[in-house]
Design a protein around this motif. Structure first.
Motif, short mmCIF file in Angstrom:
data_model
loop_
_atom_site.label_atom_id
_atom_site.label_comp_id
_atom_site.label_asym_id
_atom_site.label_seq_id
_atom_site.Cartn_x
_atom_site.Cartn_y
_atom_site.Cartn_z
N MET A 118 -12.82 20.34 -2.60
CA MET A 118 -12.97 20.07 -1.17
C MET A 118 -13.37 18.61 -0.93
O MET A 118 -12.90 17.98 0.02
N VAL A 119 -14.21 18.08 -1.77
CA VAL A 119 -14.60 16.67 -1.65
C VAL A 119 -13.40 15.77 -1.93
O VAL A 119 -13.22 14.72 -1.29
N ARG A 120 -12.56 16.17 -2.87
CA ARG A 120 -11.36 15.37 -3.18
C ARG A 120 -10.45 15.25 -1.96
O ARG A 120 -9.79 14.22 -1.76
N ALA A 121 -10.42 16.29 -1.15
CA ALA A 121 -9.57 16.28 0.04
C ALA A 121 -10.32 15.86 1.28
O ALA A 121 -9.79 15.98 2.40
N TRP A 122 -11.53 15.35 1.14
CA TRP A 122 -12.38 14.98 2.26
C TRP A 122 -11.75 13.85 3.06
O TRP A 122 -11.12 12.94 2.52
N SER A 123 -11.93 13.86 4.37
CA SER A 123 -11.46 12.77 5.24
C SER A 123 -12.33 12.72 6.48
O SER A 123 -13.23 13.55 6.69
N GLU A 124 -12.07 11.76 7.33
CA GLU A 124 -12.86 11.61 8.56
C GLU A 124 -12.73 12.83 9.47
O GLU A 124 -13.66 13.17 10.19
N GLN A 125 -11.57 13.51 9.38
CA GLN A 125 -11.36 14.65 10.26
C GLN A 125 -12.26 15.84 9.90
O GLN A 125 -12.52 16.69 10.73
N VAL A 126 -12.73 15.89 8.68
CA VAL A 126 -13.55 17.04 8.26
C VAL A 126 -14.92 16.58 7.75
O VAL A 126 -15.56 17.25 6.96
N LYS A 127 -15.37 15.41 8.22
CA LYS A 127 -16.66 14.90 7.73
C LYS A 127 -17.82 15.78 8.14
O LYS A 127 -18.88 15.76 7.50
N GLU A 128 -17.64 16.59 9.21
CA GLU A 128 -18.73 17.47 9.62
C GLU A 128 -18.97 18.58 8.61
O GLU A 128 -20.01 19.24 8.64
N GLU A 129 -18.02 18.81 7.68
CA GLU A 129 -18.20 19.84 6.66
C GLU A 129 -18.99 19.33 5.46
O GLU A 129 -19.24 20.09 4.54
N THR A 130 -19.39 18.08 5.49
CA THR A 130 -20.15 17.54 4.37
C THR A 130 -21.46 18.29 4.17
O THR A 130 -21.87 18.56 3.03
N ILE A 131 -22.12 18.62 5.27
CA ILE A 131 -23.40 19.34 5.17
C ILE A 131 -23.19 20.71 4.52
O ILE A 131 -23.99 21.15 3.69
N SER A 132 -22.09 21.39 4.87
CA SER A 132 -21.80 22.69 4.26
C SER A 132 -21.56 22.56 2.76
O SER A 132 -22.03 23.39 1.97
N ILE A 133 -20.85 21.51 2.37
CA ILE A 133 -20.57 21.31 0.95
C ILE A 133 -21.87 21.03 0.20
O ILE A 133 -22.11 21.55 -0.90
N ILE A 134 -22.73 20.20 0.79
CA ILE A 134 -24.01 19.89 0.16
C ILE A 134 -24.87 21.16 0.05
O ILE A 134 -25.53 21.39 -0.98
#
Length: 518
Positions: A466-482
């Motif tokens: 998921m981090v490999r496919a990370w982009s500005e459009q899904v940056k709000e999912e960073t907290i979920s990944i962490i």
């Protein structure tokens, strides 16, 4: 000419013949030599005369000019020395030994050599004697001498080329006596046997492919199977795994020829194409190159035709692969995993229509540590060609429990593990829009708190993708990944396992996220 120890020469105005003594044999051997004055009557006298009760006179070779007049005499003489007394049956309980009239191996070899020369030089003139020739070759194929067997199979090959479809009534019978030699100790015998079968199948014996592949009609049960064991041998599979490179190459050439020349090739495609595909993962580079060349020729149109050919046989091959991946022998499972990888490369995105079957197959195979790496490679190929929307619809319900409410943690963990493997092959641009859905499923599940090692590692692997496919459009999912990674690290610490990989990856995520937001 056949060279034997020379003893004396006798000349006659009717014919020129030489008497030879064959080493250790009590017979007088006669070889016809080139002469223009050889008449049919003289040939008859020469072939049929017997010097004494203990000595037998046989004709061993003739030259082209006198072949046709001698055939009515030569063929019966050879047949009398190689008659069929009894043939081995498929039932081991009633297996009989073949009683050979001619005890000398050297003379049996010379007789078969003579027949081979007659076939090579007489061509169409041998047609009236085809029945007798088939009987002789059937008896010679039961010989135990490897030299006799090789010469016999060479004669069968020539016999098939000469008579072609006229052999249809006996071609299948000839193939049945060759099958026992496909497991001969000498690889040259096996190669010669495969060549003979190749030619005879093209002579109208295409139904023998069912026997060669151990095909059994699921709607038909033989009556004898109710009373006696009815085993079948997969001869082509044994040849595909033969220890000799020459045998494997000959098998590929044979299968490729059948797929190009056989009139009934459409009927047998699903049984023959797998052997061409198996050549792509052969340990020999020469066999791999040959498999690629033959696949291109069989497909008629380079690349495209080959892919269409494999695509048409995909459903049948998947059904067989399901059993092979679950076999109890490691060799079978490994070959099946290699074959699946090759097939997926040919089928490409068209595997989507069989996705449910493939996902179940891969989930079961991932449990086996012996083939885990190969199955993971198959999942990577699947992820590259299949749209994430398709495989997420099948895998995510297995993680959430919607498909099976009483699924164990191990079963759910296998689904997460397969998801990670498939995501590794999916391009980031295709995966990006599905990150919120994947995060939502993993965040609400108890899996991220699991203390089982495989489940814990699979959660981390999915987060990496998921981090490999990370982009500005899904940056709000960073907290979920962490959050997912923190729970995975806590579960590892609780079990006393080092969580260095999780912590290292978590630190990189935080740095990566900070740099993006800066």
């Amino acid at each position: 000419m056949i060279f034997l120890q020379h003893s004396r020469v006798r000349n006659s105005r009717y014919y020129d013949c030489r008497h030879f003594s064959c080493h250790g044999a009590s017979d007088t051997v006669v070889v016809l030599c080139s002469t223009d004055s050889l008449t049919c009557g003289a040939a008859s006298e020469l072939v049929t005369r017997r010097p004494s009760f203990s000595q037998r006179c046989r004709l061993l070779q003739s030259i082209p000019g006198s072949v046709f007049p001698l055939l009515p005499y030569i063929v019966p003489v050879i047949s009398s020395r190689l008659p069929i007394k009894s043939l081995p049956t498929e039932d081991p309980a009633t297996k009989e030994e073949v009683r050979l009239v001619e005890k000398s191996e050297d003379l049996r070899l010379l007789l078969v050599t003579l027949l081979h020369e007659l076939l090579k030089r007489s061509k169409a003139m041998i047609h009236p004697f085809a029945s007798d020739v088939a009987t002789i070759l059937t008896a010679a194929a039961c010989d135990s001498n490897p030299e006799v067997l090789m010469k016999t199979f060479a004669a069968m090959t020539l016999f098939g080329e000469t008579c072609s479809m006229k052999l249809k009534p006996v071609a299948k019978q000839l193939i049945s006596v060759i099958l026992r030699s496909l497991s001969h100790n000498r690889h040259r015998v096996r190669v010669a046997a495969v060549r003979a079968i190749h030619r005879l199948v093209l002579c109208g014996a295409h139904e023998s492919i069912y026997d060669l592949t151990a095909f059994r009609d699921p709607n038909t049960v033989p009556i004898r199977a109710f009373y006696h064991p009815d085993p079948k041998t997969q001869y082509l599979a044994l040849l595909a795994g033969d220890r000799s490179i020459q045998v494997r190459e000959q098998l590929l050439r044979t299968v490729g020829s059948w797929l190009r020349e056989l009139d009934e090739r459409k009927e047998h495609e699903c049984r023959l194409v797998p052997y061409l595909l198996s050549g792509f993962t052969d340990e020999s580079p020469a066999v791999q190159d040959l498999a690629f060349q033959l696949m291109q020729e069989v497909g008629h149109q380079p690349c495209l035709g080959a892919r269409i050919l494999v695509r048409n046989c995909c459903s049948v091959m998947l059904h067989a692969l399901g059993g092979d991946l679950g076999a109890w022998t490691s060799g079978t499972k490994s070959l099946a995993a290699d074959f699946l990888h090759t097939m997926l490369l040919f089928v490409e995105e068209h595997i989507t229509m069989h996705l449910q079957q493939v996902v179940v197959m891969l989930m079961k195979a991932l449990k086996d540590p012996l083939i885990e790496k190969k199955v993971s490679d198959c999942a990577n190929v699947l992820g590259y060609f299949v749209d994430p929307t398709a495989y997420l619809l099948i895998i995510l319900p297995r993680i959430t429990g919607e498909l099976c409410s009483d699924a164990s943690v191990q079963q759910v963990g296998q689904a997460v593990k397969l998801l990670a493997c498939i995501m590794q092959g999916t391009p980031a641009s295709c995966l990006r829009n599905h990150i919120p859905k994947i995060c939502s499923v993993l965040s609400e599940s108890d899996l991220m708190k699991s203390i089982q090692l495989d489940v814990n590692q699979s959660i981390v692997a999915v987060a990496k993708e998921m981090v490999r496919a990370w982009s500005e459009q899904v940056k709000e999912e960073t907290i979920s990944i962490i959050w997912i990674l923190l729970n995975a690290a806590a579960a590892a610490d609780f079990c006393g396992r080092p969580a260095l990989e999780v912590r290292y990856f978590l630190r990189n995520v935080l740095i990566f996220s900070f740099q993006r937001n800066k």
